[in-house]
Design a protein around this motif. Structure first.
Motif, short mmCIF file in Angstrom:
data_model
loop_
_atom_site.label_atom_id
_atom_site.label_comp_id
_atom_site.label_asym_id
_atom_site.label_seq_id
_atom_site.Cartn_x
_atom_site.Cartn_y
_atom_site.Cartn_z
N MET A 56 3.10 -19.10 -23.24
CA MET A 56 3.92 -18.26 -22.36
C MET A 56 5.28 -18.86 -22.09
SD MET A 56 1.59 -16.53 -19.39
CE MET A 56 0.83 -18.05 -18.88
N LEU A 57 5.31 -20.14 -21.76
CA LEU A 57 6.58 -20.77 -21.42
C LEU A 57 7.55 -20.75 -22.60
CD1 LEU A 57 5.35 -23.84 -19.34
CD2 LEU A 57 6.36 -21.73 -18.49
N LEU A 58 7.06 -21.09 -23.78
CA LEU A 58 7.93 -21.10 -24.96
C LEU A 58 8.38 -19.69 -25.32
CD1 LEU A 58 9.27 -22.63 -27.23
CD2 LEU A 58 7.14 -22.46 -28.53
N THR A 59 7.46 -18.73 -25.27
CA THR A 59 7.80 -17.36 -25.64
C THR A 59 8.80 -16.75 -24.66
OG1 THR A 59 5.59 -17.09 -26.58
CG2 THR A 59 6.87 -15.09 -26.21
N GLY A 60 8.63 -17.01 -23.37
CA GLY A 60 9.58 -16.49 -22.39
C GLY A 60 10.98 -17.01 -22.62
N THR A 61 11.09 -18.28 -22.98
CA THR A 61 12.40 -18.86 -23.26
C THR A 61 13.01 -18.27 -24.53
OG1 THR A 61 11.58 -20.90 -22.26
CG2 THR A 61 13.64 -21.04 -23.44
N VAL A 62 12.18 -18.11 -25.57
CA VAL A 62 12.65 -17.49 -26.81
C VAL A 62 13.15 -16.07 -26.52
CG1 VAL A 62 11.93 -16.61 -29.06
CG2 VAL A 62 11.21 -18.88 -28.33
N ALA A 63 12.42 -15.32 -25.70
CA ALA A 63 12.80 -13.94 -25.39
C ALA A 63 14.15 -13.87 -24.71
CB ALA A 63 11.72 -13.29 -24.51
N ASP A 64 14.39 -14.74 -23.75
CA ASP A 64 15.68 -14.71 -23.06
C ASP A 64 16.82 -15.16 -23.95
OD1 ASP A 64 14.84 -13.63 -20.66
OD2 ASP A 64 14.49 -15.55 -19.69
N ARG A 65 16.55 -16.07 -24.88
CA ARG A 65 17.60 -16.53 -25.80
C ARG A 65 17.95 -15.48 -26.84
NH1 ARG A 65 19.23 -21.69 -26.70
NH2 ARG A 65 19.29 -21.32 -28.94
N THR A 66 16.95 -14.75 -27.33
CA THR A 66 17.17 -13.81 -28.42
C THR A 66 17.34 -12.36 -27.96
OG1 THR A 66 14.80 -13.43 -28.74
CG2 THR A 66 15.80 -15.28 -29.94
N GLY A 67 16.87 -12.06 -26.75
CA GLY A 67 16.91 -10.69 -26.27
C GLY A 67 15.85 -9.79 -26.89
N ARG A 68 14.86 -10.36 -27.55
CA ARG A 68 13.83 -9.57 -28.21
C ARG A 68 12.55 -9.52 -27.37
NH1 ARG A 68 15.10 -8.25 -33.36
NH2 ARG A 68 16.86 -9.35 -34.35
N HIS A 69 12.71 -9.11 -26.13
CA HIS A 69 11.57 -9.04 -25.23
C HIS A 69 10.52 -8.03 -25.73
CE1 HIS A 69 14.83 -10.68 -22.75
NE2 HIS A 69 13.88 -11.26 -22.02
N LYS A 70 10.98 -6.85 -26.10
CA LYS A 70 10.03 -5.80 -26.50
C LYS A 70 9.28 -6.20 -27.77
CE LYS A 70 11.51 -1.98 -28.45
NZ LYS A 70 12.13 -0.64 -28.62
N GLU A 71 9.97 -6.73 -28.76
CA GLU A 71 9.32 -7.08 -30.00
C GLU A 71 8.24 -8.14 -29.78
OE1 GLU A 71 12.50 -6.77 -29.51
OE2 GLU A 71 13.32 -5.39 -31.02
N LEU A 72 8.56 -9.15 -28.97
CA LEU A 72 7.57 -10.19 -28.68
C LEU A 72 6.42 -9.64 -27.85
CD1 LEU A 72 10.04 -13.11 -27.97
CD2 LEU A 72 8.38 -13.02 -29.84
N MET A 73 6.74 -8.83 -26.84
CA MET A 73 5.71 -8.25 -25.98
C MET A 73 4.72 -7.43 -26.80
SD MET A 73 6.18 -5.60 -22.79
CE MET A 73 6.46 -4.18 -23.87
N CYS A 74 5.22 -6.55 -27.63
CA CYS A 74 4.36 -5.67 -28.42
C CYS A 74 3.65 -6.44 -29.54
CB CYS A 74 5.16 -4.52 -29.00
SG CYS A 74 5.80 -3.39 -27.74
N GLY A 75 4.31 -7.45 -30.09
CA GLY A 75 3.68 -8.26 -31.12
C GLY A 75 2.44 -8.96 -30.59
N PHE A 76 2.55 -9.60 -29.43
CA PHE A 76 1.39 -10.25 -28.84
C PHE A 76 0.33 -9.23 -28.43
CE2 PHE A 76 4.07 -14.03 -28.49
CZ PHE A 76 3.14 -15.03 -28.74
N ALA A 77 0.76 -8.05 -27.98
CA ALA A 77 -0.19 -7.01 -27.63
C ALA A 77 -1.05 -6.64 -28.85
CB ALA A 77 0.53 -5.78 -27.09
#
Length: 439
Positions: A70-91
């Protein structure tokens, strides 16, 4: 955009309700008992534990692993702006692991544990990223309402699937199925539900969550996303110390939500093993939780609009203390009492979590939503290993689930005391956010 966010709760609530809360705990325990030795122990990874403790221990292990992800993914999301792609990918990873639980039969308890670990980690990361959308979805004075509506959608979706699963389980003979096969179909149905309805947030939500603009393009030779995100995560850990009041709130949430998560994840196991409830009674009780929680989330949202989120959360924690006490003294083999307990859980469950989420959204610096909500979910998931561990250890020592359930009281009491000391208005001002009228 709000509708897409609501449907995301509708989609992933199926995993929480059908898998974690109802079917998997008792069923995986039964599978583990099939693999147990003469002393009633199983031996995963060379360890010797009671078969009845395998499920809570596996939940604890999965939550510990989810912290780093979670910690690493949250940081990646804020750096890249790909929140939706990561959220749905893990889903979708989580939904596939959940559908794979159809293969869990005989004595395959290790397969069940592995699938639970993958699905639970994916669920935690996906939900953390979805929380990051809240500040951009509603104004400060509307967030309690929007957050409560999202929780209500979740309980409605989870409840609707439970109705279908209850019908299947009750009528499994008419379909030519044994009870074990019916349970495995119910588990897999949660994964299918999760996958199908995740299509809606994929289409309706923007890629980037929160309030900040998209990150600027990095120059050539800049750090790769993962390497740079690790450095950003280290900086975030250091910068969070500049917001001690936000950390104090996280500490309060860490305590009381650990108790909430453990009650939710172990309720079916407690009902089946200690109170003698059959599978039908368990599913009916959880269905009651889902239905009552819809009204509970909306009701506590209205109360928060009048009296403030902090006061309402404190009141809900008193309700949790009463609920755990009732669970401890409840007589066995009395479904009516068990249903009353389910109604009490539903009344305080949705509202306490929805308001905790909306209150924390005010304490997040703009543009850092995914990072901070990852820490929030660490308080949610990362410490909820403590409750299941205490729950499982108490059973390991005493052989009684009543001793395990009463041990959870400390989480609600300590959380209440710490939250009482949080000056919420000053905490919001300290991160530079507008203060809503009522807190």
């Amino acid at each position: 955009m709000q509708f897409g966010w609501y449907v995301n709760d509708w989609a992933n609530a199926a995993f929480s309700a059908t898998v974690l809360t109802v079917f998997l705990g008792p069923y995986l325990t039964t599978v583990a008992k099939e693999a147990a030795d003469a002393a009633g122990n199983v031996h995963p990874l060379g360890l010797s534990i009671r078969a009845g403790s395998f499920f809570p221990y596996t939940v604890s292990f999965s939550v510990l692993l989810s912290v780093a992800v979670m910690l690493l993914t949250g940081t990646v999301a804020d750096r890249t702006g790909r929140h939706k792609e990561l959220m749905c990918g893990f889903a979708y990873v989580g939904s596939l692991a959940t559908m794979g639980m159809f293969l869990l039969d005989g004595d395959r308890y290790l397969l069940g544990g592995a699938l639970l670990v993958v699905a639970n980690i994916s669920y935690a990361v996906s939900v953390a990223l979805s929380y990051a959308y809240l500040p951009g979805l509603a104004s400060p004075d509307e967030r309690d309402k929007v957050s409560s509506t999202g929780w209500a959608y979740g309980y409605a979706g989870g409840g609707l699937l439970l109705i279908a699963n209850l019908a299947l389980f009750e009528g499994h003979d008419a379909f030519g199925l044994d009870s074990g096969t019916a349970v495995r179909i119910c588990l897999a149905s949660a994964g299918l539900w999760w996958a199908l309805f995740t299509v809606v947030p994929m289409l309706r939500l923007p890629s980037r969550a929160g309030l900040a603009p998209s990150p600027a393009t990095e120059p050539a030779g800049a750090d790769r996303p993962t390497t740079g995100s690790l450095r950003q995560l280290a900086r975030t850990l250091g910068e969070m110390r500049k917001h001690p009041l936000t950390l104090l709130y996280l500490a309060a949430f860490l305590c009381y939500n650990d108790g909430i998560q453990t009650v939710v994840s172990q309720a079916s196991l407690y009902g089946s093993e200690e109170l003698g409830m059959d599978q039908t009674s368990l599913v009916t009780a959880v269905l009651l939780v889902q239905v009552v929680a819809i009204g509970g989330a909306l009701l506590l949202g209205r109360i928060a609009h009048r009296y403030g989120a902090k006061r309402t959360i404190l009141g809900s924690l008193v309700g949790w203390v009463v609920t755990v006490t009732l669970g401890y003294v409840m007589p066995a083999h009395q479904p009516a009492w068990f249903y009353a307990l389910a109604c009490m859980i539903g009344l305080v469950l949705g509202g306490s979590q929805a308001l905790s989420r909306s209150l924390f959204s005010h304490l997040v610096p703009p543009g850092r939503e995914a990072e901070y909500f990852s820490f929030y979910k660490v308080s949610d998931r990362g410490t909820s290993w403590m409750g299941p561990l205490v729950f499982g250890f108490a059973y390991q020592l005493t052989g009684s689930y009543r001793s395990a359930i009463i041990s959870l009281m400390v989480f609600f009491v300590v959380g209440f005391v710490v939250l009482l000391k949080v000056p919420v208005r000053r905490a919001i001002e300290a991160v530079g956010n507008p203060v809503p009228e009522r807190l």
